[in-house]
Design a protein around this motif. Structure first.
Motif, PDB file in Angstrom:
ATOM      1  N   THR A 181      44.961  43.662  35.459  1.00 56.80           N
ATOM      2  CA  THR A 181      43.527  43.914  35.373  1.00 56.80           C
ATOM      3  C   THR A 181      43.184  44.990  34.357  1.00 56.80           C
ATOM      4  O   THR A 181      42.039  45.435  34.285  1.00 56.80           O
ATOM      5  CB  THR A 181      42.981  44.336  36.745  1.00 56.80           C
TER       6      THR A 181
ATOM      7  N   LEU B  23      48.778  41.662  46.779  1.00 56.84           N
ATOM      8  CA  LEU B  23      49.338  42.926  47.261  1.00 56.84           C
ATOM      9  C   LEU B  23      50.858  42.880  47.265  1.00 56.84           C
ATOM     10  O   LEU B  23      51.526  43.829  46.848  1.00 56.84           O
ATOM     11  CB  LEU B  23      48.802  43.225  48.667  1.00 56.84           C
TER      12      LEU B  23
ATOM     13  N   GLN C 154      43.537  55.134  34.496  1.00 59.87           N
ATOM     14  CA  GLN C 154      42.634  54.299  35.276  1.00 59.87           C
ATOM     15  C   GLN C 154      41.328  54.015  34.541  1.00 59.87           C
ATOM     16  O   GLN C 154      40.499  53.258  35.034  1.00 59.87           O
ATOM     17  CB  GLN C 154      42.323  54.973  36.611  1.00 59.87           C
TER      18      GLN C 154
ATOM     19  N   ASP D  18      39.283  41.098  39.692  1.00 61.92           N
ATOM     20  CA  ASP D  18      39.323  41.287  41.133  1.00 61.92           C
ATOM     21  C   ASP D  18      39.405  42.784  41.405  1.00 61.92           C
ATOM     22  O   ASP D  18      40.395  43.451  41.067  1.00 61.92           O
ATOM     23  CB  ASP D  18      40.535  40.562  41.715  1.00 61.92           C
ATOM     24  N   GLN D  19      38.354  43.334  42.006  1.00 61.25           N
ATOM     25  CA  GLN D  19      38.299  44.782  42.204  1.00 61.25           C
ATOM     26  C   GLN D  19      39.350  45.275  43.194  1.00 61.25           C
ATOM     27  O   GLN D  19      39.878  46.372  43.044  1.00 61.25           O
ATOM     28  CB  GLN D  19      36.898  45.181  42.691  1.00 61.25           C
ATOM     29  N   SER D  20      39.646  44.472  44.207  1.00 64.34           N
ATOM     30  CA  SER D  20      40.682  44.894  45.158  1.00 64.34           C
ATOM     31  C   SER D  20      42.051  44.950  44.485  1.00 64.34           C
ATOM     32  O   SER D  20      42.834  45.890  44.697  1.00 64.34           O
ATOM     33  CB  SER D  20      40.717  43.929  46.350  1.00 64.34           C
ATOM     34  N   LEU D  21      42.337  43.943  43.641  1.00 66.96           N
ATOM     35  CA  LEU D  21      43.600  43.964  42.909  1.00 66.96           C
ATOM     36  C   LEU D  21      43.642  45.122  41.923  1.00 66.96           C
ATOM     37  O   LEU D  21      44.684  45.767  41.747  1.00 66.96           O
ATOM     38  CB  LEU D  21      43.795  42.633  42.189  1.00 66.96           C
ATOM     39  N   ARG D  22      42.523  45.398  41.292  1.00 65.22           N
ATOM     40  CA  ARG D  22      42.473  46.517  40.345  1.00 65.22           C
ATOM     41  C   ARG D  22      42.702  47.847  41.061  1.00 65.22           C
ATOM     42  O   ARG D  22      43.374  48.745  40.531  1.00 65.22           O
ATOM     43  CB  ARG D  22      41.135  46.530  39.622  1.00 65.22           C
ATOM     44  N   ALA D  23      42.177  47.992  42.260  1.00 65.85           N
ATOM     45  CA  ALA D  23      42.383  49.226  43.018  1.00 65.85           C
ATOM     46  C   ALA D  23      43.848  49.398  43.397  1.00 65.85           C
ATOM     47  O   ALA D  23      44.395  50.504  43.337  1.00 65.85           O
ATOM     48  CB  ALA D  23      41.500  49.229  44.269  1.00 65.85           C
ATOM     49  N   VAL D  24      44.494  48.286  43.778  1.00 66.74           N
ATOM     50  CA  VAL D  24      45.912  48.376  44.128  1.00 66.74           C
ATOM     51  C   VAL D  24      46.750  48.715  42.903  1.00 66.74           C
ATOM     52  O   VAL D  24      47.675  49.535  42.961  1.00 66.74           O
ATOM     53  CB  VAL D  24      46.382  47.057  44.774  1.00 66.74           C
ATOM     54  N   GLU D  25      46.438  48.100  41.769  1.00 69.01           N
ATOM     55  CA  GLU D  25      47.178  48.407  40.549  1.00 69.01           C
ATOM     56  C   GLU D  25      46.911  49.828  40.078  1.00 69.01           C
ATOM     57  O   GLU D  25      47.802  50.478  39.511  1.00 69.01           O
ATOM     58  CB  GLU D  25      46.807  47.398  39.462  1.00 69.01           C
TER      59      GLU D  25
ATOM     60  N   SER E 176      46.445  52.322  42.036  1.00 68.17           N
ATOM     61  CA  SER E 176      47.226  53.210  42.902  1.00 68.17           C
ATOM     62  C   SER E 176      48.688  53.294  42.484  1.00 68.17           C
ATOM     63  O   SER E 176      49.401  54.207  42.896  1.00 68.17           O
ATOM     64  CB  SER E 176      47.142  52.725  44.351  1.00 68.17           C
TER      65      SER E 176
END
Length: 762
Positions: A244, A262, A310, A319-326, A328
């Motif tokens: 992302t 995830l 970041q 995908d914002q959830s995937l971007r947040a995990v990446e 981290s």
């Protein structure tokens, strides 16, 4: 020793008389057995016969005891090992192919490993016993590592193969495929539970020695092939973690996102860790002939990992959830990149010198950003390794930016202590209240709400790593004078403040205080080294370093202390090439600071309360701002606790007498420009090469503040007097009221002080 008291005789008659007693007493026998007891004697043959009978016993416990005794005998006596090796190999090698308990398997692996590696200087032994049995042994160990799930047995098998393969490379040429499969099986990552770090390291070490199987000619090509394959594997894992984000590596990379996002991120994090570990082990390994290290390829991966942030944006919806995990995973990428850079610098050394400015600039940028202590620690640990293994850097801009980036980690200690002192002073009631709160000695011990400066283990490691990085950076002669001055002032402030900070207030770890104080003292002494005349000014620091009480680190640095003393005693030692600034160049007063040093000090929040805007109403006195280090106008490292006239319209000021020179860094209030000019004029009476250490008690006579001649003479002590505590009389404080016009000119003289107006009796 006599026959009656021979240890082997006692062992054979008492501890090893039966199989059951041998199992119970084998720990005691292994501990008591020595090389002297195994010297040639009448009991040697009986001993070897008893060990062989235990190895061939039908009882599993007795067999384990025999293998342990045989291993200990081989370690203590090479002659007995050469004599009994054929019998031991014939009994221990079949055990690896049987369904034996884990203790028996581990004991057999250790015994055979020592036999095959302990007599490489005996060609006939190698030809008759080692060469025919090593391939069988390695194949059995590979089967055990693949068959059993016990982590200890896997580690033992991997470490054994790592030792045996370089000793007998040609014998393992046919086993190269099996060895590679075994090593790569534990280096492909795992999710959601990652592979243990010990297993990853052991597998990486085995994979890093497999190129020896190619011989003297083919080993170089196999090593380069292993490195290229590992780089490709690491790049793939890195790009999968940045799907992302814009691609930071090779162009044309296709971004793919797995269905289980995830799980895919966790898997690629573990793969990236495995790839970096393999790269580090490959750079540590040796080769029969010189090889060409692909510096540009490894450098590109290192720079990309250290530069990722970041803030990068990509085109199109993501995908914002995937971007947040990446996002981290970025701290983990930084940490792995720092580990790779340390090994890269140790491997290439001076060949990495042209790329040091670029790498150091990236590290400085990351340290300037808000980072967690663990991420900051990774970057700080990289600086000493990068600069110590490469040629000296001549880029002053990058060096000064790096120093400015790491200094806040040291100023943190001074800021936290100042905040604690300010909180303590704020809790007291003002003089307008009914009663004045009085502080008693030892009250700080009962303050349970105090905040620890370094609450975690990582916070303490950050301070130690910052001192190590500062030591390497300050040795460079291309630092700007402003950076040298502010660095020296911070270190001197820490040198004087740390002895006054309780150990439990600095960190829950009581040993951190001694470690930090020892490093600060060594760094201050090193900054004062130079010619013989320059080191004479640092005599006080050296004496204090040698006579500090309660510092556990002093006992561990005798060699360093001896070197410092020898450098001071023997003038024939060559002086350091680093130019030392003169004492008058150091900005001990705020008026002496340049614009660059002022901006640097303010960027680290090392400012006093006088920079705050004054209140607009003249009827209300302004509040005294909390203390900050390097407050105006006295130099914090060496000046006592003194309160100066505030910038408000009317304010009561309590003039305190000077404290001893080694007093802690205390709270001061700011003054107006006129007060600053007056105090600076007093300091100008000092000799040009010696800074003013303490301002004397101020007399309220006439229209100006004039120190007595004897006090002025006492205020010009040298830097070497820092560790000495001078007894100073403590007169009663004088309460005076001073009226200062806000709009008066800087060069205007100080207004007269009326001692009888608005005075209050205490």
């Amino acid at each position: 020793m006599t026959e009656a008291t021979h240890p082997l005789k006692a062992f054979l008659q008492l501890q090893l008389a039966s199989d059951s007693s041998a199992v119970l007493n084998v720990p005691h026998v292994l501990k008591a057995l020595t090389s002297d007891s195994l010297l040639s004697s009448a009991h040697s043959q009986k001993w070897t016969a008893r060990v062989n009978s235990l190895i061939h016993s039908q009882d599993l416990g007795a067999r384990w005891a025999g293998l342990c005794l045989a291993y200990r005998t081989a370690v203590l006596s090479k002659s007995l090992m050469l004599e009994c090796a054929q019998s031991w190999i014939g009994a221990a090698l079949p055990i690896l192919s049987k369904n034996e308990p884990l203790p028996n398997l581990k004991a057999a692996i250790r015994l055979l490993r020592y036999i095959f590696s302990g007599a490489t200087d005996t060609p006939e032994f190698q030809r008759q016993l080692v060469t025919p049995n090593v391939p069988k042994y390695s194949q059995a160990v590979i089967a055990l590592a693949e068959k059993h799930d016990d982590p200890d047995l896997k580690l033992l098998a991997l470490n054994t193969l790592t030792m045996i393969v370089p000793l007998h490379p040609t014998l393992h040429k046919v086993l190269h495929a099996s060895l590679s499969t075994l090593a790569l099986h534990h280096l492909n990552g795992s999710a959601p539970t990652p592979i243990s770090s010990d297993l990853v390291k052991a597998s990486s070490r085995l994979y890093a020695v497999l190129h020896f199987t190619g011989g003297k000619v083919g080993a170089v090509g196999q090593w380069r092939k292993s490195l290229d394959n590992t780089l490709a594997f690491t790049w793939e894992a890195f790009h999968a973690l940045r799907s992302t984000f814009p691609s930071g590596g090779r162009s044309g990379h296709t971004k793919t996102v797995a269905n289980d996002a995830l799980g895919n991120v966790a898997l690629n994090i573990d793969r990236l860790r495995c790839g970096i570990t393999v790269l580090r082990e490959l750079m540590k390994s040796t080769t029969p002939r010189p090889v060409q290290v692909p510096i540009n390829s490894i450098l590109q991966l290192t720079v990309t990992m250290l530069s990722c942030t970041q803030l990068e944006q990509t085109s199109g919806p993501v995908d914002q959830s995937l971007r947040a995990v990446e996002a981290s995973a970025i701290p983990t990428i930084w940490s792995l990149g720092c580990h790779l850079l340390v090994s890269f610098a140790k491997c290439t050394r001076c060949h990495l010198t042209p790329h040091v400015p670029r790498l150091l600039l990236i590290i400085a940028y990351q340290l300037e950003q808000p980072q967690t202590p663990s991420s900051r620690l990774s970057f700080l640990l990289t600086i000493p390794a990068l600069l110590s293994h490469t040629c000296p850097l001549h880029d002053g801009i990058v060096l000064n930016r790096t120093v400015r980036a790491i200094l806040p980690s040291l100023a943190h200690i001074l800021l936290e202590r100042s905040a604690a002192e300010a909180d303590g002073g704020a809790n007291k009631k003002s003089r307008k209240g009914k009663k004045r709160a009085r502080g008693y000695e030892g009250d700080e011990l009962f303050q349970v709400a105090r905040e620890v400066i370094c609450p975690g283990v990582v916070d303490g490691e950050v301070v130690l790593a910052t001192l190590d990085a500062s030591q390497v950076l300050l040795r460079n002669p291309h630092l700007f004078s402003a950076v040298q001055s502010i660095s020296g002032r911070i270190l001197l402030s820490m040198l004087l403040s740390l002895p006054q900070i309780p150990k439990n207030l600095l960190s829950p770890d009581s040993t951190l205080h001694g470690k930090v104080l020892s490093k600060v003292q060594d760094l201050c002494i090193e900054l004062g080294m130079g010619t013989t005349s320059s080191m004479s000014k640092s005599l006080g620091l050296v004496v204090r370093r040698l006579t500090v009480d309660g510092s556990d680190a002093v006992l561990n640095s005798l060699e360093h202390n001896q070197r410092v003393v020898d450098m001071m005693i023997h003038p024939r030692l060559p002086p350091l090439l680093r130019p030392l600034p003169h004492v008058e160049v150091l900005a001990l007063f705020r008026d002496e600071e340049g614009e660059e040093e002022t901006r640097l000090r303010e960027s680290m929040h090392l400012v006093s309360g006088d920079v705050a805007p004054a209140p607009t109403t003249g009827s209300k006195a302004s509040e005294q701002a909390p203390h900050q280090p390097f407050s105006n106008p006295v130099p914090d490292p060496m000046l006592p606790k003194t309160s100066f006239v505030s910038g408000s319209i009317t304010n009561d000021v309590e003039m305190q007498p000077p404290q001893p020179i080694n007093a802690p860094l205390q709270s001061t209030t700011s003054g107006t420009d006129s007060a600053l000019q007056s105090q600076h004029s007093l300091a100008s009476h000092a000799p040009p090469t010696v800074p003013v250490l303490a301002l004397p008690a101020i007399e309220a006579t006439g229209a100006s503040l004039r120190p007595p001649p004897e006090s002025l003479a006492a205020s010009t002590a040298g830097l070497s007097d820092i560790p000495i505590q001078l007894p100073v009389p403590q007169p009663e404080p004088i309460r005076i009221r001073v009226r200062v016009d806000e709009d008066e000119d800087e060069n205007e003289e100080m207004p007269s002080i009326n001692m009888d107006s608005d005075s209050e009796a205490e």
